[in-house]
Design a protein around this motif. Structure first.
Motif, PDB file in Angstrom:
ATOM      1  N   ALA A   9       0.855  -1.179   0.000  1.00 54.56           N
ATOM      2  CA  ALA A   9       0.000   0.000   0.000  1.00 54.56           C
ATOM      3  C   ALA A   9       0.898   1.239   0.000  1.00 54.56           C
ATOM      4  N   SER A  49      -3.997  -2.513  -1.322  1.00 52.59           N
ATOM      5  CA  SER A  49      -4.250  -1.169  -1.835  1.00 52.59           C
ATOM      6  C   SER A  49      -3.689  -1.020  -3.254  1.00 52.59           C
ATOM      7  N   THR A 105      -7.366  -7.368   2.453  1.00 46.38           N
ATOM      8  CA  THR A 105      -8.318  -6.360   2.907  1.00 46.38           C
ATOM      9  C   THR A 105      -8.332  -6.355   4.433  1.00 46.38           C
ATOM     10  N   SER A 114      -9.774  -3.196  -0.938  1.00 44.19           N
ATOM     11  CA  SER A 114      -8.356  -3.141  -0.592  1.00 44.19           C
ATOM     12  C   SER A 114      -7.769  -1.758  -0.800  1.00 44.19           C
ATOM     13  N   CYS A 115      -8.432  -0.923  -1.599  1.00 46.47           N
ATOM     14  CA  CYS A 115      -7.963   0.440  -1.877  1.00 46.47           C
ATOM     15  C   CYS A 115      -8.744   1.501  -1.105  1.00 46.47           C
ATOM     16  N   ILE A 157      -9.307   3.685   1.607  1.00 44.48           N
ATOM     17  CA  ILE A 157      -8.746   4.373   2.771  1.00 44.48           C
ATOM     18  C   ILE A 157      -9.891   4.943   3.604  1.00 44.48           C
ATOM     19  N   ASP A 193      -9.230  -0.655   3.362  1.00 42.34           N
ATOM     20  CA  ASP A 193      -7.897  -0.734   2.764  1.00 42.34           C
ATOM     21  C   ASP A 193      -7.039  -1.795   3.456  1.00 42.34           C
TER      22      ASP A 193
END
Length: 359
Positions: A33, A66, A141, A216-217, A219, A239
């Motif tokens: 990330a 991420s 995740t 997973s991305c 934030i 994230d």
């Protein structure tokens, strides 16, 4: 100025001293990330997943959180070089216009636009990712527990404060708030030992791929959590960098056959979780990384890039509505990072162990 630094754990250094570094020695690739910082690795990604790994035939595990998950999923597409070029272009040109009275775009609007962009990027191509002949993808995740089980306006910020305090006392204590949930190519064993932290694994599928990658991305407070992923426990997913910021995972303790972990990264330190960023005592290498080879930009070289740093999320605020200026700065940085590839290729031709630094 030298741009590339090569770091390695003890077992990896011994391997390099004896054998150099050949593509068939790699069993796992990792992608951290870090948002826009990952852009600096684009040329390395295109070289490694393009001509270099094409010289080998072994199965490979790709682990990402991420932007690292987006990169590793992109590597599974046919013609990964062209796919990475598109990823770089799309990431650099993403733009979220402010509405009247806004200081920053709402998490709902960012999530909606980002989700549409991911759908367009992988449209009709998810089977390429899931059925790759060699690559086994693992997307990390962070799944909320208890007060973080659902995203709510007031409860979620308070719960994250509790998570930060718990993590400061002990990393494992963060597991009371967030668990590591890994979504993998069906039937693929994890390439790391997950006993260090509360961990569960579920299958990636065409039905949940978009949800998983967006989660997973996601934030916290910048994007909304993704709720109720198909084929996994109900609840909020955020994230993957929250639990595993730089993927400081127990690769050396994995039960599968050995091999090296190759890790293009944007810095030397492999920080365990996002809440550990300011806890310097957790930035040191551990035996988890004994078989890891890390490629990172020289901090002095980084100072020659626009604004004297890697691209990062602060640039969205720094450049504000001036999209063209941010695009120029980020393009300049990614073009400069071709030097990382040139130096890596030169080292591979004559792999000098004396140039390999400790983690």
């Amino acid at each position: 100025m030298q741009a590339l630094c090569i770091h390695a754990g003890p077992a990896a250094r011994r391997h390099i001293e004896k054998n150099g570094l050949l593509p068939d020695a790699i069993s796992t690739m990792a992608g951290a990330a870090g948002g826009p910082k990952g852009l600096i690795l684009g040329p390395l990604d295109r070289f490694i997943f393009g001509p270099w790994l094409a010289r080998s035939t072994q199965p490979l595990h790709l682990v990402g959180a991420s932007i690292g998950a987006w990169r590793m999923a992109t590597a599974c597409l046919s013609d990964p070089v062209a796919a990475f070029e598109r990823l770089e272009h799309d990431y650099i040109h993403q733009h979220y216009e402010l509405q009247p009275g806004e200081k920053r775009p709402s998490a709902q609007r960012v999530s909606e636009l980002f989700g549409r962009n991911l759908q367009a990027f992988y449209a009709g191509r998810v089977p390429e990712v899931l059925c790759h002949a060699r690559y086994r993808l693992h997307i990390i995740t962070a799944h909320g527990r208890h007060l973080l089980a659902r995203e709510q306006r007031w409860r979620t910020p308070a719960a994250y404060l509790g998570a930060v305090l718990s993590n400061t006392l002990q990393r494992k204590a963060l597991g009371a708030w967030l668990e590591r949930v890994v979504f993998s190519t069906p039937d693929a064993a994890l390439p790391f030992d997950g006993s260090d932290y509360r961990t569960r694994q579920f299958n990636l599928s065409e039905a949940n791929f978009g949800q998983v990658l967006q989660a997973s991305c996601s934030i916290p407070f910048v994007l909304q959590a993704v709720h109720d992923i198909v084929g996994a426990p109900r609840g909020a997913y955020w994230d993957g960098g929250l639990t595993d910021y730089h993927l400081h995972l127990d690769y050396a303790g994995a039960t599968q056959a050995g091999g090296l972990v190759l890790y293009p990264h944007f810095q030397k330190a492999v920080v365990p979780g996002w809440f550990d960023k300011h806890l310097a005592w957790r930035h040191k290498a551990t035996p988890f990384l004994d078989n890891l080879v890390l490629l990172a930009p020289n901090p002095e070289w980084v100072k020659t890039l626009p604004n004297g740093k890697l691209p990062d999320r602060s640039d969205f605020t720094h450049y504000g509505p001036d999209l063209a200026a941010r695009v120029r700065a980020w393009n300049t940085a990614t073009q400069a990072s071709v030097q990382l590839v040139d130096e890596f290729e030169a080292w591979l031709r004559r792999p000098d162990p004396g140039q390999v630094l400790a983690l």
